[in-house]
Write a protein that holds these residues in place. Structure first.
Motif, PDB file in Angstrom:
ATOM      1  N   GLY A 134       0.814  -1.218   0.000  1.00  0.00           N
ATOM      2  CA  GLY A 134       0.000   0.000   0.000  1.00  0.00           C
ATOM      3  C   GLY A 134       0.840   1.257   0.000  1.00  0.00           C
ATOM      4  N   ALA A 135       2.097   1.131   0.408  1.00  0.00           N
ATOM      5  CA  ALA A 135       2.996   2.291   0.453  1.00  0.00           C
ATOM      6  C   ALA A 135       3.895   2.310  -0.791  1.00  0.00           C
ATOM      7  N   ASN A 136       4.777   3.277  -0.832  1.00  0.00           N
ATOM      8  CA  ASN A 136       5.687   3.423  -1.972  1.00  0.00           C
ATOM      9  C   ASN A 136       7.130   3.360  -1.494  1.00  0.00           C
ATOM     10  N   THR A 141       8.808  -9.130 -15.382  1.00  0.00           N
ATOM     11  CA  THR A 141       7.455  -8.641 -15.098  1.00  0.00           C
ATOM     12  C   THR A 141       7.302  -8.326 -13.616  1.00  0.00           C
ATOM     13  N   GLY A 180      -0.411  -5.435  -8.014  1.00  0.00           N
ATOM     14  CA  GLY A 180      -0.273  -4.461  -6.937  1.00  0.00           C
ATOM     15  C   GLY A 180       1.025  -3.688  -6.979  1.00  0.00           C
ATOM     16  N   LEU A 181       1.734  -3.762  -8.090  1.00  0.00           N
ATOM     17  CA  LEU A 181       3.011  -3.044  -8.229  1.00  0.00           C
ATOM     18  C   LEU A 181       2.996  -2.189  -9.485  1.00  0.00           C
ATOM     19  N   THR A 182       3.399  -0.945  -9.340  1.00  0.00           N
ATOM     20  CA  THR A 182       3.568  -0.049 -10.485  1.00  0.00           C
ATOM     21  C   THR A 182       4.924   0.624 -10.339  1.00  0.00           C
ATOM     22  N   LYS A 217       7.079   3.755 -11.568  1.00  0.00           N
ATOM     23  CA  LYS A 217       7.011   5.050 -12.234  1.00  0.00           C
ATOM     24  C   LYS A 217       8.420   5.594 -12.443  1.00  0.00           C
ATOM     25  N   ASP A 258       5.034   5.569 -16.885  1.00  0.00           N
ATOM     26  CA  ASP A 258       4.690   4.287 -16.278  1.00  0.00           C
ATOM     27  C   ASP A 258       5.532   3.206 -16.952  1.00  0.00           C
ATOM     28  N   ILE A 259       6.563   2.710 -16.245  1.00  0.00           N
ATOM     29  CA  ILE A 259       7.437   1.703 -16.849  1.00  0.00           C
ATOM     30  C   ILE A 259       7.195   0.321 -16.230  1.00  0.00           C
ATOM     31  N   THR A 318       5.360  -2.022 -17.478  1.00  0.00           N
ATOM     32  CA  THR A 318       5.373  -3.004 -18.561  1.00  0.00           C
ATOM     33  C   THR A 318       6.692  -2.938 -19.316  1.00  0.00           C
ATOM     34  N   GLN A 359       5.676   1.762  -6.635  1.00  0.00           N
ATOM     35  CA  GLN A 359       4.450   2.077  -5.899  1.00  0.00           C
ATOM     36  C   GLN A 359       3.650   0.792  -5.724  1.00  0.00           C
ATOM     37  N   THR A 360       2.987   0.662  -4.591  1.00  0.00           N
ATOM     38  CA  THR A 360       2.245  -0.573  -4.322  1.00  0.00           C
ATOM     39  C   THR A 360       0.834  -0.273  -3.839  1.00  0.00           C
ATOM     40  N   THR A 361      -0.018  -1.290  -3.954  1.00  0.00           N
ATOM     41  CA  THR A 361      -1.328  -1.247  -3.319  1.00  0.00           C
ATOM     42  C   THR A 361      -1.385  -2.398  -2.319  1.00  0.00           C
ATOM     43  N   GLY A 362      -2.467  -2.459  -1.586  1.00  0.00           N
ATOM     44  CA  GLY A 362      -2.620  -3.513  -0.584  1.00  0.00           C
ATOM     45  C   GLY A 362      -2.644  -4.901  -1.185  1.00  0.00           C
ATOM     46  N   ASN A 377      -5.316   5.989   1.519  1.00  0.00           N
ATOM     47  CA  ASN A 377      -4.049   6.310   2.190  1.00  0.00           C
ATOM     48  C   ASN A 377      -3.511   7.684   1.794  1.00  0.00           C
ATOM     49  N   PHE A 427      -2.527  -0.083 -11.942  1.00  0.00           N
ATOM     50  CA  PHE A 427      -2.972   1.123 -11.229  1.00  0.00           C
ATOM     51  C   PHE A 427      -1.974   2.248 -11.446  1.00  0.00           C
ATOM     52  N   LYS A 440      -0.907   5.894  -9.433  1.00  0.00           N
ATOM     53  CA  LYS A 440      -1.101   6.714  -8.247  1.00  0.00           C
ATOM     54  C   LYS A 440      -0.849   8.185  -8.557  1.00  0.00           C
ATOM     55  N   ASN A 484       3.357   8.558 -22.061  1.00  0.00           N
ATOM     56  CA  ASN A 484       3.326   7.101 -22.135  1.00  0.00           C
ATOM     57  C   ASN A 484       2.855   6.549 -23.471  1.00  0.00           C
ATOM     58  N   GLN A 511       5.197   4.285 -25.946  1.00  0.00           N
ATOM     59  CA  GLN A 511       5.854   3.046 -25.522  1.00  0.00           C
ATOM     60  C   GLN A 511       5.309   1.844 -26.292  1.00  0.00           C
TER      61      GLN A 511
END
Lengths: 175, 86
Positions: free
Chosen positions: A51-53, A81, A85-87, A89, A110-111, A113, A153-156, B23, B34, B36, B57, B60
Motif C-alpha cells: 500500500g505504500a511506496n 514482469t 499491486g506493483l507499479t 514510475k 509508467d514503466i 510493462t 508504488q504498491t497497493t494492498g 491512504n 494502477f 497513483k 506514455n 511506448q
C-alpha cells in the motif's frame, strides 16, 4: 580508447545549484526499491509495506576515459514482469528532489510493462553532472547521463516477499 | 464510481480507470494495473497530471507475452549454464 561506464546514485537532501543529492555513491550494481533512502542498506532490512511506496531513486550513468562521442541515450524497462499491486514510475530528468515515499508526480512515465528499448525515454548527457542544467544529446569528454528517476508504488494487493528481478536498460551509442 | 481515461501501456490505448482515494493518495485502477497520484490536488492539477501521463506514455511499445517468455527462457538457460560452471 573506449569509455568506461558505471552506474551512480544520488541520495539525501537536495543541495546546491542546480540541485543534486547530498550523497553520491559510485559503482552502483543494483537498484533495490526499499523504505530507506540509501544504496547500502539491504532491501530486506527496509521493506515496503503493501500500500505504500518506495523512496524515490535517482540513478544515473557516469562515463570516464577517452572516447569520441557518447550519445543517443534511451532508458526503459526491457525485461521481466512486476506482479499484481506493483507499479513502477519513472522520469528521465535533470531535476533532483529529496527522495520521498509520497507518490512523485514528476515521475509520470509508467514503466511497469517491459517495452522495446527503441521506444524508451530519451536520455541526455552533461559533463557537469546528472543535474547539469543544459544537457545535450551527446558528450565528447567524461560526463554523465541525466537522472534516471524511479519509484516502486504498491497497493494492498501486492504480495508479500521479494518482487521478481526486472531489467532496466540505459542504452547509448559510443564511437 | 469516478473514472478517468488514462493511457494503459500494456493495452496501448486509453482506457477507463476507476478512481478512489486511499491512504492519502488518488489511485486509479484498471484490471491489474494502477496509477497513483499525490493527494490534495485541485481538479486543474489532477487534469494536468492526467494529460502529462497520457502524453509521455503513448509512445511506448510493449514487448509481447511471447517475447517476454522467450527472454525468461534464455535467462533461465544462462543461469543454469553458470551454475554448471561453478
Amino acid at each position: 580508447m573506449a569509455a568506461t561506464f558505471e552506474f551512480n546514485e544520488d541520495n539525501g537532501t537536495q543541495t546546491g545549484s542546480p540541485l543534486k543529492g547530498t550523497t553520491r555513491t559510485t559503482a552502483v550494481t543494483q537498484v533495490n526499491w526499499k523504505n530507506i533512502d540509501d544504496v547500502a542498506t539491504a532491501y530486506t532490512a527496509s521493506p515496503i509495506t503493501a500500500g505504500a511506496n518506495s523512496f524515490s531513486k535517482y540513478t544515473f550513468g557516469k562515463f570516464t576515459g577517452t572516447f569520441n562521442s557518447v550519445g543517443s541515450g534511451l532508458f526503459a524497462h526491457t525485461a521481466g514482469t512486476l506482479g499484481t499491486g506493483l507499479t513502477l514510475k519513472s522520469a528521465v530528468t535533470t531535476t533532483y528532489a529529496t527522495p520521498t515515499t509520497t507518490a512523485v508526480a514528476a515521475f509520470s512515465t509508467d514503466i511497469t510493462t517491459a517495452i522495446a528499448i527503441t521506444s524508451g525515454a530519451t536520455v541526455l548527457f552533461s559533463t557537469v553532472g546528472p543535474e547539469g542544467a543544459s544537457p545535450t544529446t551527446s558528450i565528447a569528454t567524461a560526463g554523465y547521463s541525466q537522472y534516471l528517476g524511479t519509484q516502486l508504488q504498491t497497493t494492498g494487493s501486492a504480495a508479500a516477499g521479494d518482487i521478481g528481478s526486472i531489467t532496466l536498460t540505459l542504452r547509448y551509442n559510443e564511437n | 464510481m469516478a473514472t478517468v481515461k488514462l493511457y494503459n501501456v500494456k493495452e496501448s490505448k486509453l482506457v477507463d480507470y476507476e478512481v478512489i482515494s486511499e491512504n492519502g493518495e488518488i489511485i486509479a485502477t484498471h484490471k491489474d494495473s494502477f496509477i497513483k497520484f499525490p493527494g490534495g490536488l485541485t481538479a486543474k492539477q489532477f487534469k494536468k497530471l492526467v494529460d502529462e501521463h497520457n502524453k509521455v506514455n503513448a509512445d511506448q511499445v510493449p514487448i509481447s507475452e511471447k517475447e517476454l517468455k522467450e527472454q525468461e527462457d534464455i535467462e533461465a538457460k544462462n543461469l543454469a549454464l553458470l551454475k554448471s560452471l561453478e
